[in-house]
Design a protein around this motif. Structure first.
Motif, mmCIF file in Angstrom:
data_model
loop_
_atom_site.group_PDB
_atom_site.id
_atom_site.type_symbol
_atom_site.label_atom_id
_atom_site.label_comp_id
_atom_site.label_asym_id
_atom_site.label_seq_id
_atom_site.Cartn_x
_atom_site.Cartn_y
_atom_site.Cartn_z
ATOM 1 N N LEU A 166 -22.522 -20.471 51.317
ATOM 2 C CA LEU A 166 -23.827 -19.977 51.747
ATOM 3 C C LEU A 166 -24.935 -20.925 51.301
ATOM 4 O O LEU A 166 -25.993 -20.980 51.921
ATOM 5 N N SER A 215 -19.443 -25.391 56.350
ATOM 6 C CA SER A 215 -20.749 -24.742 56.422
ATOM 7 C C SER A 215 -21.875 -25.770 56.519
ATOM 8 O O SER A 215 -21.871 -26.784 55.822
ATOM 9 N N GLU A 227 -17.698 -13.614 53.938
ATOM 10 C CA GLU A 227 -18.047 -13.998 55.306
ATOM 11 C C GLU A 227 -16.870 -14.689 55.996
ATOM 12 O O GLU A 227 -16.643 -14.505 57.203
ATOM 13 N N TYR A 229 -23.103 -17.357 58.177
ATOM 14 C CA TYR A 229 -23.633 -16.016 58.437
ATOM 15 C C TYR A 229 -23.366 -15.579 59.878
ATOM 16 O O TYR A 229 -23.407 -14.384 60.184
ATOM 17 N N GLY A 271 -19.454 -17.781 50.036
ATOM 18 C CA GLY A 271 -19.267 -17.186 51.355
ATOM 19 C C GLY A 271 -17.856 -16.729 51.641
ATOM 20 O O GLY A 271 -17.413 -16.744 52.798
ATOM 21 N N ALA A 274 -28.694 -17.319 47.978
ATOM 22 C CA ALA A 274 -27.544 -16.445 48.208
ATOM 23 C C ALA A 274 -27.895 -14.981 47.947
ATOM 24 O O ALA A 274 -27.018 -14.157 47.732
#
Length: 542
Positions: free
Chosen positions: A406, A431, A318, A449, A315, A133
């Motif tokens: 992440l 994810s 994001e 991402y 995340g 990360a």
């Protein structure tokens, strides 16, 4: 509406089934769990009273069903401001408060000890080391020395709580890498399972840690070292191969070091099934109405949800950027879609966590200024502790749940969302870097991402037909039902039971000057008896 279960389906593991299995194979033996996080903490209220809070943690979510079933002892750091006020002379109490099922033993740390052991070595060093990360690990010798001292204190507390010379001890997570060997030195006949809940780094990254060899030796004091995925197992074995003089059987995932064998196994952690919180919740429609009323939202709003600790591995920023892209490229959702992020405050004394919070607030305000109107905010950030009943109310109300880790060992929020949806509705966006992705293939899988792709996944989720939602959710609910927290525990304990009567394991204990006949008696049953019982009650053969 929850449909009746297929009578031809294989039986699922439940609290009662695990309890019966434990009584059969372990003859009612007490299990001792060592974890930094306590399942319940007591804090002082502003009026001087005492508030009981249930801890928000994936580790607690996974372990409490086991403790509820086996009535063991949970050894943990007493971190609540009123924790000392409610314990007995042996620093413990029976929990849960309303219906006590197991003992909670608290270990006390002062601020200096907590700073070095927990915030320092564990969370400025090991946590970023194990998560990809982009936060640099920080290692200090004073922190490691404190980590070593605190591990010894917790190991002593475990030894104080056991009732036999050959206890079953479950050591949890990266806070206690040294504890298995410390317990082994005090109790050579113990069966120790160390479970590492977070990812294990590859050998090149692991080599950064100045005390990596000591951590490996500590973990190899265990009978079994468990991880979330086969990749984590391989990384651990490779790290041992690079660092220690050990014999490794890669076919069987067995490491022999310092005259002892340690099994390395993947046990994907899970949640209880059925979920007590889903069973106790109001109907889906009532949950949705309550959440919309609480947030002052109109009845026709589409609701997205994130549930995370305020941690840089999750995340969250994001996710917010993906919401921004959704509203930019799909104008039909402006004013009609709200993303609610429950964010449990976490480690806010550490710079990366403070920086994350500042970034999140800046992103939230910018997006809300850009797309908000009078009475409408596209992002609602709820920075507070939420009890499980509150979280499940949100999970049952949402149109979609976005888990954007992440890097994550498992992420049980994904499985909690599935367990909450007894209406077979709702879309999980997951994810590809969370361990849960291996099992929950009915989710919409994203690279967090890739902001544009994540925004498209949000749009697809909001447009998904009920029939597709239902098919995906039913498939995921079937997986979570079969591979529940009870089965996770059962598979680990079944492997431990086999080890207790394994001739090689008994020979290793014999080196500690115990006669094998005595060892077999202390294990509770003969090899043939345990083999028969495991064959009859095999968690993998449900």
């Amino acid at each position: 509406m929850l449909r009746p279960r297929d009578p031809n389906a294989r039986p699922v593991w439940s609290a009662e089934r695990l309890r019966t299995w434990l009584a059969t194979v372990y003859c009612g033996e007490t299990i001792v769990v060592l974890a930094n996080r306590e399942p319940f903490r007591h804090d002082r209220a502003p009026d001087g009273g005492i508030i009981v809070r249930r801890s928000a943690s994936g580790l607690v979510t996974a372990l409490e069903p086991l403790m509820d079933a086996c009535s063991g002892v949970w050894v943990a750091h007493g971190a609540g401001t009123a924790d000392r006020a409610v314990v007995d002379r042996r620093h413990g109490l029976d929990v849960p408060p309303a219906n006590p099922r197991y003992r909670l033993r608290r270990v006390w740390l002062d601020d200096h000890e907590e700073r070095g052991y927990y915030y320092g070595f564990a969370n400025e060093g090991l946590w970023p080391l194990c998560h990809r990360a982009h936060v640099q690990p920080v290692f200090r010798s004073d922190d490691f020395n404190m980590y070593q001292a605190v591990n010894a204190r917790f190991a002593d507390a475990v030894c104080d709580e056991v009732e036999t010379d050959s206890p079953l001890v479950l050591v949890q997570d990266y806070h206690f890498a040294l504890a298995p060997q410390m317990v082994r030195e005090r109790l050579p006949l113990s069966t120790i399972i160390a479970f590492w809940h977070i990812p294990w780094p590859n050998p090149r990254d692991y080599a950064i840690c100045p005390w990596g060899r000591q951590l490996l030796e500590g973990l190899l004091g265990s009978s079994i070292v468990g991880f979330q995925t086969p990749d984590d197992c391989r990384n651990f074995i490779d790290a041992v191969d690079c660092s220690l003089d050990a014999h490794i059987n890669r076919t069987r995932n067995v490491i022999t070091h310092a005259g002892r064998r340690t099994m390395v196994r993947a046990y994907p952690v899970s949640v209880e099934w059925p979920s007590r919180w889903a069973c106790q919740s109001p109907r889906i429609e009532a949950c949705r109405a309550a959440v919309l009323r609480q947030l002052h939202l109109s009845p026709d709003v589409r609701l997205g949800l994130g549930v995370d600790r305020l941690d840089y591995t999750k995340g969250i920023n994001e996710k917010f950027l993906a919401v921004e892209q959704l509203l930019e490229k799909h104008s039909e959702f402006r004013g009609r879609f709200v993303f609610v992020q429950i964010a449990e405050p976490s480690r806010d004394c550490l710079p990366p966590y403070r920086e994350l919070r500042s970034r999140l607030l800046e992103t939230t305000h910018r997006i809300n200024r850009r797309f908000g109107t009078n009475g409408y905010r596209p992002i609602v950030l709820l920075e507070a502790h939420h009890e499980p009943a509150e979280v499940y109310r949100f999970l049952r109300a949402a149109d979609l749940c976005y888990v954007g880790s992440l890097h994550d060992g498992m992420n049980l929020v994904a499985k909690e969302f599935v367990s909450a949806r007894d209406d077979d509705r709702g879309v999980l966006i997951l994810s590809e870097f969370a361990g849960a992705v291996r099992e929950l293939t009915g989710a919409l899988i994203v690279n967090p991402y890739a902001i544009d792709d994540s925004a498209h996944a949000l749009a697809d989720a909001l447009r998904m037909a009920d029939t597709e939602q239902s098919a995906r959710m039913r498939a995921m609910r079937s997986i979570v039902a079969e591979f529940s927290a009870y089965r996770w525990a059962g598979e680990m304990l079944a492997d431990a039971a086999r080890l207790r009567t394994d001739p090689t394991h008994l020979h290793e204990a014999h080196q500690s000057h115990w006669h094998p006949d005595v060892l077999r008696a202390r294990a509770g049953r003969t090899t043939q008896e345990v083999t028969a019982l495991l064959r009859e009650n095999n968690p993998s053969a449900v």
